[in-house]
Design an enzyme around this catalytic site. Structure first.
Site, PDB file in Angstrom:
ATOM      1  N   HIS A 279      43.791  -2.132  67.887  1.00  0.00           N
ATOM      2  CA  HIS A 279      44.738  -1.779  66.836  1.00  0.00           C
ATOM      3  C   HIS A 279      44.114  -0.793  65.846  1.00  0.00           C
ATOM      4  CE1 HIS A 279      48.419  -2.418  64.724  1.00  0.00           C
ATOM      5  NE2 HIS A 279      47.705  -2.296  63.614  1.00  0.00           N
ATOM      6  N   ASN A 521      51.837  12.773  78.440  1.00  0.00           N
ATOM      7  CA  ASN A 521      52.517  11.604  77.854  1.00  0.00           C
ATOM      8  C   ASN A 521      53.373  10.927  78.921  1.00  0.00           C
ATOM      9  OD1 ASN A 521      51.460  12.798  75.586  1.00  0.00           O
ATOM     10  ND2 ASN A 521      53.403  13.645  74.895  1.00  0.00           N
ATOM     11  N   CYS A 569      49.977  20.105  77.835  1.00  0.00           N
ATOM     12  CA  CYS A 569      50.730  20.101  76.578  1.00  0.00           C
ATOM     13  C   CYS A 569      51.059  18.686  76.112  1.00  0.00           C
ATOM     14  CB  CYS A 569      51.995  20.946  76.692  1.00  0.00           C
ATOM     15  SG  CYS A 569      53.163  20.329  77.897  1.00  0.00           S
TER      16      CYS A 569
HETATM   17  C1  PEP Z   1      54.632  15.007  77.848  1.00  0.00           C
HETATM   18  O1  PEP Z   1      55.377  14.218  78.430  1.00  0.00           O
HETATM   19  O2  PEP Z   1      53.399  14.925  77.874  1.00  0.00           O
HETATM   20  C2  PEP Z   1      55.199  16.093  77.038  1.00  0.00           C
HETATM   21  C3  PEP Z   1      54.429  17.029  76.509  1.00  0.00           C
HETATM   22  O3  PEP Z   1      56.527  16.085  76.828  1.00  0.00           O
HETATM   23  P1  PEP Z   1      57.278  15.097  75.813  1.00  0.00           P
HETATM   24  O4  PEP Z   1      56.225  14.350  75.052  1.00  0.00           O
HETATM   25  O5  PEP Z   1      58.124  15.954  74.955  1.00  0.00           O
HETATM   26  O6  PEP Z   1      58.058  14.228  76.744  1.00  0.00           O
END
Ligand code: PEP
Ligand code: MG
Length: 637
Positions: A279, A521, A569
């Site tokens: 955490h 992500n 990204c």
């Molecule tokens: C991702 O999924 O890593 C991404 C950059 O797109 P988003 O966070 O907008 O889904």
């Protein structure tokens, strides 16, 4: 005669108090004349009476927790001795069968800070009863109530709104005649014990009433702790609030503690326990303050000692020299050209979705935009934006980066980013639903209009505009997208690699487009089968998970083999050490929230490409996220 004993007991066995240890603890009390209550300050749950194994499970005690035990009865001491013996022996569990200890200390939230240490005060436990002069103890109770009320009113005068009301209400309660009377009635057992018992009784009756009354229980416990700490002459438990900036050192931090952290005065966090997904780590990253976990011995650092905390490398230094302080305090500034120390170029780009992000990207000297989340421009719209409206939304971003790359992502509607004009709210599994590029199957006009608008906006400005599609899962989708872009004269078309399928098909998908961009992500979400929105699954959503890193490595290898650019990204690019790993895996550009660019640039600028490659090899070979991170720290730290 009624004996009362209190003791702190440490849980040392690897698996904590699960069913078998719980049964052993409960069994140890049989035949003894003692009633034992246990409290786990880490979880903050109310004390539980040790009546059987189930009650112990409520403590959710894990390795490293320190439990506060109170025993009452003729055999109070023997009862605590029995529990202590079992706990110390680890219930016969093989202690070294535990996961290998983290090679601490471990930096878990990047950045550097220098400041004086403030130690988190230890938790309070019920003070034992001790026969005392009732009149004198009654005076002490009244004096403590008045002093605590004055302190709370002083705090209240420095805040606004709900916080002020809560503090004022607590101040009133500290001198409440009824409460003081119930403590004074048992003052002969010692003021500390009397206050503890009286205020705990009030909290219990509020809890029993439920609803809004029960919501006051934690405020009442806080008041009890303040009063008792005052009587004992000890610091008030909980996160301290010194006026001057400080580095907070604690054994570990519970959610209830960190929720009260004030990032404007808390410069950094250091904990003796915890791991990269604890955490402490999560909250520190979200507050943007440097943090180190697993820092053995940190609790022994004297209050007020100046320490240097490097949350990127995990370095914790006491009494640093002037040169180190100046280096730590130097605000990293990105010069506008990212590279490793031996000159290997890495474009450092910004992720944007709003006018504020765009301004931050310009401020941070970003080399361009690696991800323009266009769905963020239309979050509050009930109807689809027209082509003209879209042109107006895209042009400012292109205008801000003349001659620079701006990669526009087509609408990633659905999943965690629903758009009223296109997302079906009745979908049962939105993350697996009609999101990203899939939307254009049902609404082909939407994609067509957006590509037209991007092309018009690009023609009106001087940015080097690329377009990419989110949530691509098949080679067909990639090919159809590239064809659609070409129809609108958009030659630079790419796709995001953020599904498991896209990573596995990276070779074929890369062949269909001019570039790829890793969305770590979502790639993490789909690879680990862990909803990215669930805080409780943060350990699985960690981009250091070797499974995710191996998918990144596969995708990067496909791009390198095809001689096409690949960038990252997702959030992973914003973690300086992980950024170095991504470069080592072959990423040519990293796109991130603009405030992270300077720290990433600084870390890359301190390491050669060869070091990044070695870090990448170590991270992808590691069996766990923690070990991946630790391996990289030992190479780059
Ligand atoms: C991702 O999924 O890593 C991404 C950059 O797109 P988003 O966070 O907008 O889904
Ligand atoms: Mg995504």
């Amino acid at each position: 005669m009624n004996h009362v004993e209190t003791r702190l007991l440490e849980v040392v066995n690897p698996d904590g108090l699960h069913a078998r240890p719980a049964a052993m603890l409960a069994g140890a009390l049989s035949g003894l004349d003692a009633v034992v209550t246990l409290e786990n300050p880490r979880t903050g749950t109310p004390p539980v009476a040790l009546t059987g194994p189930t009650s112990i499970l409520l403590l959710a005690a894990r390795q490293g927790d320190t439990l506060a035990a109170t025993a009452r009865g003729v055999d109070a001491r023997a009862a605590l001795d029995a529990l202590d013996t079992l706990l110390r022996a680890g219930f016969g569990e093989t202690l070294d069968a535990a996961a290998p200890p983290l090679p601490g200390p471990l930096g878990v939230s990047p950045g550097r800070a220098v400041g004086p240490v403030v130690q988190m005060p230890p938790p309070l436990t019920e003070p034992p009863a001790r026969p005392s002069d009732p009149a004198r103890e009654a005076d002490r109770i009244a004096a403590a109530g008045a002093a605590v009320a004055a302190d709370l009113l002083d705090r209240a005068s420095r805040v606004e709104g709900a916080a002020r009301e809560i503090l004022e209400a607590s101040a009133l309660l500290a001198t409440d005649a009824g409460l003081l009377a119930s403590a004074t009635a048992i003052a002969g057992e010692g003021a500390e014990h009397a206050v503890w018992v009286a205020v705990t009784g009030l909290a219990e009756s509020l809890a029993a009433q439920g609803g809004r009354m029960a919501e006051r229980v934690s405020d009442v416990h806080d008041l009890r702790n303040r009063l008792v700490a005052r009587l004992l002459g000890r610091p008030v438990p909980g996160v301290p609030h010194p006026q001057a900036p400080f580095v907070l050192v604690a054994r570990d931090l519970a959610p209830a503690d960190t929720a009260l952290l004030d990032a404007s005065t808390c410069l950094a966090l250091v904990t003796e326990q915890g791991g990269p997904t604890s955490h402490t780590a999560i909250i520190a990253r979200s507050l943007g303050i440097p943090a180190i976990v697993a820092a053995a011995g940190a609790l022994d650092i004297a209050e007020g000692t100046i320490v240097l905390v490097d949350g990127t490398t995990g370095r914790l230094e006491q009494n640093p020299g002037l040169v180190q302080i100046q280096r730590a305090e130097a605000v990293a500034v990105f010069t506008g050209t990212g590279s490793t120390s031996d000159g290997h170029r890495v474009q450092l780009l910004a992720n944007i979705g709003s006018a504020g992000d765009l301004a931050a990207a310009v401020d941070a000297n970003a080399e361009g935009v690696g991800l323009f989340r266009t769905e963020f421009c239309f979050l509050d719209r009930e109807t689809a934006p027209t082509v003209d409206e879209q042109v107006a939304a895209y042009r400012p971003a292109f205008a801000a980066f003349p001659g620079r790359r701006v990669i526009v992502r087509t609408l990633d509607a659905g999943g965690d980013k629903p758009l009223a004009f296109v997302t079906d709210p009745a979908e049962e599994n939105p993350a697996l639903g009609m999101r990203g590029i899939r939307t254009s199957v049902r609404h082909p006009r939407l994609l067509d209009d957006q590509l037209r608008a991007i092309a018009l906006a690009a023609a009106a400005e001087k940015a080097i505009v690329g377009v990419m599609a989110p949530m691509v899962a098949t080679v067909d989708e990639a090919e159809r997208f590239a064809t659609a872009c070409a129809r609108h004269g958009l030659a630079r078309s790419g796709v995001m690699i953020e599904t498991l399928s896209a990573a596995l098909l990276a070779r074929e998908i890369t062949a269909a487009v001019s570039f790829t961009s890793l969305g770590t992500n979502d790639l993490g979400q789909y690879a680990m089968a862990a909803d990215r929105m669930l805080g409780g699954l943060a350990a699985l959503s960690d981009p250091w998970q070797p499974a995710v890193l191996r998918l990144v490595a596969m995708s990067a290898a496909a791009a390198t083999a095809a001689g096409k650019p690949i960038g990252v990204c997702g959030e992973a690019a914003a973690d300086p050490l992980l950024a170095a790993v991504l470069v080592g895996l072959g990423a040519g550009s990293l796109s991130m929230a603009a405030p992270a660019i300077a720290a990433v640039a600084e870390t890359l600028g301190r390491h050669t490409l060869d070091q990044c490659e070695r870090a990448a090899a170590a991270a992808t070979a590691a069996p766990t996220a923690a070990q991946a991170r630790a391996a990289v720290v030992s190479i780059l730290g």
